[in-house]
Design a protein around this motif. Structure first.
Motif, PDB file in Angstrom:
ATOM      1  N   ALA A  31     -21.635   0.923  -6.050  1.00 31.71           N
ATOM      2  CA  ALA A  31     -20.582   0.475  -5.132  1.00 31.71           C
ATOM      3  C   ALA A  31     -19.202   0.457  -5.770  1.00 31.71           C
ATOM      4  O   ALA A  31     -18.189   0.603  -5.075  1.00 31.71           O
ATOM      5  N   GLY A  32     -19.117   0.262  -7.080  1.00 30.37           N
ATOM      6  CA  GLY A  32     -17.807   0.116  -7.706  1.00 30.37           C
ATOM      7  C   GLY A  32     -17.061  -1.067  -7.122  1.00 30.37           C
ATOM      8  O   GLY A  32     -17.604  -2.170  -7.005  1.00 30.37           O
ATOM      9  N   GLN A  33     -15.806  -0.834  -6.743  1.00 29.25           N
ATOM     10  CA  GLN A  33     -14.980  -1.883  -6.145  1.00 29.25           C
ATOM     11  C   GLN A  33     -15.079  -1.898  -4.618  1.00 29.25           C
ATOM     12  O   GLN A  33     -14.275  -2.567  -3.956  1.00 29.25           O
ATOM     13  N   ALA A  34     -16.055  -1.191  -4.075  1.00 25.51           N
ATOM     14  CA  ALA A  34     -16.133  -1.002  -2.625  1.00 25.51           C
ATOM     15  C   ALA A  34     -17.129  -1.939  -1.955  1.00 25.51           C
ATOM     16  O   ALA A  34     -17.635  -1.632  -0.878  1.00 25.51           O
ATOM     17  N   ALA A  35     -17.439  -3.078  -2.572  1.00 30.98           N
ATOM     18  CA  ALA A  35     -18.413  -3.998  -1.976  1.00 30.98           C
ATOM     19  C   ALA A  35     -18.149  -5.416  -2.461  1.00 30.98           C
ATOM     20  O   ALA A  35     -17.551  -5.635  -3.520  1.00 30.98           O
ATOM     21  N   ILE A  36     -18.597  -6.369  -1.663  1.00 32.26           N
ATOM     22  CA  ILE A  36     -18.703  -7.756  -2.108  1.00 32.26           C
ATOM     23  C   ILE A  36     -20.048  -7.887  -2.813  1.00 32.26           C
ATOM     24  O   ILE A  36     -21.093  -7.592  -2.225  1.00 32.26           O
ATOM     25  N   LEU A  37     -20.031  -8.318  -4.074  1.00 29.83           N
ATOM     26  CA  LEU A  37     -21.256  -8.457  -4.853  1.00 29.83           C
ATOM     27  C   LEU A  37     -21.689  -9.915  -4.881  1.00 29.83           C
ATOM     28  O   LEU A  37     -20.866 -10.799  -5.129  1.00 29.83           O
ATOM     29  N   VAL A  38     -22.978 -10.139  -4.627  1.00 27.69           N
ATOM     30  CA  VAL A  38     -23.504 -11.504  -4.580  1.00 27.69           C
ATOM     31  C   VAL A  38     -24.801 -11.594  -5.368  1.00 27.69           C
ATOM     32  O   VAL A  38     -25.479 -10.586  -5.598  1.00 27.69           O
ATOM     33  N   ASP A  39     -25.148 -12.805  -5.767  1.00 29.57           N
ATOM     34  CA  ASP A  39     -26.457 -13.079  -6.352  1.00 29.57           C
ATOM     35  C   ASP A  39     -27.491 -12.970  -5.228  1.00 29.57           C
ATOM     36  O   ASP A  39     -27.450 -13.754  -4.271  1.00 29.57           O
ATOM     37  N   PRO A  40     -28.424 -12.016  -5.306  1.00 31.83           N
ATOM     38  CA  PRO A  40     -29.356 -11.824  -4.185  1.00 31.83           C
ATOM     39  C   PRO A  40     -30.321 -12.978  -3.974  1.00 31.83           C
ATOM     40  O   PRO A  40     -30.964 -13.059  -2.921  1.00 31.83           O
ATOM     41  N   GLU A  41     -30.425 -13.870  -4.957  1.00 31.52           N
ATOM     42  CA  GLU A  41     -31.319 -15.017  -4.806  1.00 31.52           C
ATOM     43  C   GLU A  41     -30.598 -16.262  -4.318  1.00 31.52           C
ATOM     44  O   GLU A  41     -31.231 -17.311  -4.163  1.00 31.52           O
ATOM     45  N   ASN A  42     -29.306 -16.150  -4.067  1.00 28.52           N
ATOM     46  CA  ASN A  42     -28.517 -17.277  -3.578  1.00 28.52           C
ATOM     47  C   ASN A  42     -28.220 -17.063  -2.097  1.00 28.52           C
ATOM     48  O   ASN A  42     -27.298 -16.340  -1.728  1.00 28.52           O
ATOM     49  N   THR A  43     -29.027 -17.670  -1.256  1.00 24.97           N
ATOM     50  CA  THR A  43     -28.910 -17.463   0.190  1.00 24.97           C
ATOM     51  C   THR A  43     -27.558 -17.911   0.719  1.00 24.97           C
ATOM     52  O   THR A  43     -26.967 -17.269   1.598  1.00 24.97           O
ATOM     53  N   GLU A  44     -27.034 -19.013   0.198  1.00 26.68           N
ATOM     54  CA  GLU A  44     -25.746 -19.524   0.678  1.00 26.68           C
ATOM     55  C   GLU A  44     -24.633 -18.531   0.372  1.00 26.68           C
ATOM     56  O   GLU A  44     -23.777 -18.264   1.239  1.00 26.68           O
ATOM     57  N   ASP A  45     -24.611 -17.980  -0.850  1.00 28.03           N
ATOM     58  CA  ASP A  45     -23.575 -16.998  -1.189  1.00 28.03           C
ATOM     59  C   ASP A  45     -23.680 -15.764  -0.307  1.00 28.03           C
ATOM     60  O   ASP A  45     -22.663 -15.173   0.094  1.00 28.03           O
ATOM     61  N   LEU A  46     -24.890 -15.364  -0.005  1.00 32.00           N
ATOM     62  CA  LEU A  46     -25.097 -14.208   0.866  1.00 32.00           C
ATOM     63  C   LEU A  46     -24.556 -14.480   2.261  1.00 32.00           C
ATOM     64  O   LEU A  46     -23.864 -13.639   2.859  1.00 32.00           O
ATOM     65  N   ALA A  47     -24.809 -15.673   2.787  1.00 39.05           N
ATOM     66  CA  ALA A  47     -24.302 -16.037   4.109  1.00 39.05           C
ATOM     67  C   ALA A  47     -22.780 -16.060   4.133  1.00 39.05           C
ATOM     68  O   ALA A  47     -22.152 -15.595   5.093  1.00 39.05           O
ATOM     69  N   VAL A  48     -22.172 -16.617   3.077  1.00 39.15           N
ATOM     70  CA  VAL A  48     -20.704 -16.681   3.007  1.00 39.15           C
ATOM     71  C   VAL A  48     -20.107 -15.278   3.004  1.00 39.15           C
ATOM     72  O   VAL A  48     -19.107 -15.005   3.684  1.00 39.15           O
ATOM     73  N   ALA A  49     -20.708 -14.368   2.246  1.00 38.00           N
ATOM     74  CA  ALA A  49     -20.196 -13.005   2.180  1.00 38.00           C
ATOM     75  C   ALA A  49     -20.302 -12.303   3.532  1.00 38.00           C
ATOM     76  O   ALA A  49     -19.367 -11.607   3.965  1.00 38.00           O
ATOM     77  N   ILE A  50     -21.424 -12.467   4.214  1.00 34.07           N
ATOM     78  CA  ILE A  50     -21.589 -11.853   5.537  1.00 34.07           C
ATOM     79  C   ILE A  50     -20.561 -12.424   6.505  1.00 34.07           C
ATOM     80  O   ILE A  50     -19.909 -11.681   7.255  1.00 34.07           O
ATOM     81  N   GLN A  51     -20.409 -13.739   6.501  1.00 37.48           N
ATOM     82  CA  GLN A  51     -19.454 -14.361   7.406  1.00 37.48           C
ATOM     83  C   GLN A  51     -18.045 -13.852   7.136  1.00 37.48           C
ATOM     84  O   GLN A  51     -17.275 -13.595   8.081  1.00 37.48           O
ATOM     85  N   SER A  52     -17.688 -13.692   5.878  1.00 39.82           N
ATOM     86  CA  SER A  52     -16.352 -13.198   5.532  1.00 39.82           C
ATOM     87  C   SER A  52     -16.093 -11.834   6.148  1.00 39.82           C
ATOM     88  O   SER A  52     -15.012 -11.582   6.704  1.00 39.82           O
ATOM     89  N   LEU A  53     -17.071 -10.949   6.073  1.00 40.05           N
ATOM     90  CA  LEU A  53     -16.871  -9.614   6.638  1.00 40.05           C
ATOM     91  C   LEU A  53     -16.820  -9.634   8.156  1.00 40.05           C
ATOM     92  O   LEU A  53     -16.019  -8.929   8.771  1.00 40.05           O
ATOM     93  N   LEU A  54     -17.668 -10.438   8.773  1.00 41.57           N
ATOM     94  CA  LEU A  54     -17.700 -10.463  10.233  1.00 41.57           C
ATOM     95  C   LEU A  54     -16.411 -11.005  10.836  1.00 41.57           C
ATOM     96  O   LEU A  54     -16.015 -10.603  11.936  1.00 41.57           O
ATOM     97  N   GLU A  55     -15.739 -11.901  10.125  1.00 40.44           N
ATOM     98  CA  GLU A  55     -14.549 -12.519  10.717  1.00 40.44           C
ATOM     99  C   GLU A  55     -13.222 -12.012  10.155  1.00 40.44           C
ATOM    100  O   GLU A  55     -12.159 -12.369  10.681  1.00 40.44           O
ATOM    101  N   ASP A  56     -13.229 -11.155   9.131  1.00 42.92           N
ATOM    102  CA  ASP A  56     -11.991 -10.751   8.469  1.00 42.92           C
ATOM    103  C   ASP A  56     -11.804  -9.241   8.583  1.00 42.92           C
ATOM    104  O   ASP A  56     -12.351  -8.468   7.800  1.00 42.92           O
ATOM    105  N   ARG A  57     -10.992  -8.830   9.540  1.00 38.55           N
ATOM    106  CA  ARG A  57     -10.775  -7.394   9.768  1.00 38.55           C
ATOM    107  C   ARG A  57     -10.071  -6.730   8.583  1.00 38.55           C
ATOM    108  O   ARG A  57     -10.393  -5.595   8.225  1.00 38.55           O
ATOM    109  N   GLU A  58      -9.119  -7.409   7.985  1.00 39.48           N
ATOM    110  CA  GLU A  58      -8.397  -6.824   6.854  1.00 39.48           C
ATOM    111  C   GLU A  58      -9.333  -6.599   5.665  1.00 39.48           C
ATOM    112  O   GLU A  58      -9.220  -5.598   4.955  1.00 39.48           O
ATOM    113  N   LEU A  59     -10.228  -7.521   5.431  1.00 38.87           N
ATOM    114  CA  LEU A  59     -11.197  -7.358   4.355  1.00 38.87           C
ATOM    115  C   LEU A  59     -12.083  -6.149   4.626  1.00 38.87           C
ATOM    116  O   LEU A  59     -12.352  -5.338   3.722  1.00 38.87           O
TER     117      LEU A  59
END
Length: 364
Positions: free
Chosen positions: A302-330
């Motif tokens: 992915a390089g710099q083209a993705a939000i990287l998260v700890d795959p075992e941290n469900t809360e971090d994964l949810a936060v990252a998904i929410q950020s993309l769904l609500e932030d058009r500029e991101l």
């Protein structure tokens, strides 16, 4: 050069190894090349040329179907084994694609049969002096860590990505594909078979943690084959499909998958470990904003083209998904970074490197 390839997965396989094999043969069939390519099916089905052309499209005359005689195998400069099977002993020089070593690093994620098949073929490749071709630097490092293979003794080349995965497409046609799959709202997308390594259970938990209004306004689309082991995930998935928050699309054609990459607001790939992670490369080539794991090869892909998260941290994964769904500029920023990153996986970049690898393997 005269190159033999085990192309059996081209005819009947699904998933990453089949895609790797198809795109490998298609790249080597490019009109600007003049190498002779001999296709084999090491499962012994002796397919006709017409079957390969049905799967790949028209092939030039320099691509032929081999019959597997000792004389024919001995005439090859190199034999490329991309699908965990080695050719008969007559082939003098071998290149063996090492897709990953998760059968060793994560044995709990595999069936016994899969582990035996992979380890047996790898042991045979090493015993016969094959050149190992890792699909990522991360996989080469794993081979050094787990098998004590010096990095200098291995080659590295990413898979070729099907040209169908691009940002070019008809928005109306893409929308029609979505409707055919039962997608009625803006969506997040995950691609992968139902197997433990793909970490779908935590993704479903993360989706359930999103605000209720966000879940009501979006759907999570799950694309991929049945896989193995994940009985609990299947139950969880069926329940979420019934309440309408998840669409289970199953296996879809690449054209439909490309349409969904272009449509999605968040492509999510929280795998525990990958040798490469082809869906991430496909997604960024289509301009999809990506959330993926910070482990194994995925940051490399992915390089710099993705939000990287700890795959075992469900809360971090949810936060990252929410950020993309609500932030058009991101989403826009990740899309632009992804399209730039995708150039690293272009056939024009990889093909000369592959031919140089063949030359080195043939002279080893």
């Amino acid at each position: 050069m005269r190159v033999g390839i085990d192309a059996g997965q081209v005819l009947s396989g699904q998933g990453g190894v089949a895609a790797y094999s198809r795109e490998l043969v298609k790249a080597l069939a490019a009109p600007e090349l003049n190498d002779e390519i001999v296709l084999y099916d090491l499962e012994g089905r002796m397919p006709r040329r017409a079957l390969f052309e049905q799967a790949l499209g028209p092939l030039p005359a320099r691509v032929v179907v081999g019959c597997g005689t000792d004389e024919e195998l001995e005439s090859l400069d190199v034999f490329h084994a991309p699908a965990f099977a080695m050719p008969p002993p007559g082939a003098p020089r071998h290149l063996f694609t090492l897709h990953d070593l998760t059968v060793i690093s994560h044995p709990e994620c595999h069936t016994i049969g899969n582990r035996v098949r992979t380890l047996t073929s790898l042991a045979e490749a090493l015993s016969r002096g094959a050149t190992l071709l890792a699909v990522s630097e991360a996989t080469r490092r794993e081979a050094q860590r787990l098998l004590a293979i010096p990095p200098a003794a291995m080659e590295v080349l990413p898979p070729f990505v099907n040209a169908i995965f691009s940002p070019a497409g008809s928005a109306q046609d893409d929308l029609e594909v979505a409707h055919q799959l039962g997608i009625r709202r803006p969506c997040a997308l995950v691609v992968g078979s139902l197997e433990p390594r793909k970490n779908l259970s935590r993704l479903l938990d993360a989706w359930s943690q999103l605000p209720a209004a966000m879940q009501s306004a979006h759907q999570l689309v799950v694309v991929g084959g049945e896989g193995w082991k994940e009985l609990g995930v299947r139950r969880q998935l069926r329940a979420m499909v019934r309440d309408g928050s998840v669409v289970r699309a199953g296996f879809v054609a690449e054209s439909s998958l490309a349409a969904q990459y272009r449509q999605t607001r968040a492509f999510v790939f929280p795998s525990i470990a990958e040798g490469f992670g082809l869906p991430v490369a496909e997604a960024i080539a289509c301009g999809a904003p990506v959330v993926t794991s910070n482990r194994s090869s995925l940051p490399e892909v992915a390089g710099q083209a993705a939000i990287l998260v700890d795959p075992e941290n469900t809360e971090d994964l949810a936060v990252a998904i929410q950020s993309l769904l609500e932030d058009r500029e991101l989403r826009h920023g990740l899309r632009e970074a992804g399209l730039e990153r995708a150039q690293c996986h272009a056939s024009a970049v990889l093909l000369p490197k592959l031919r140089a690898i063949y030359q080195r393997a043939a002279s080893a």
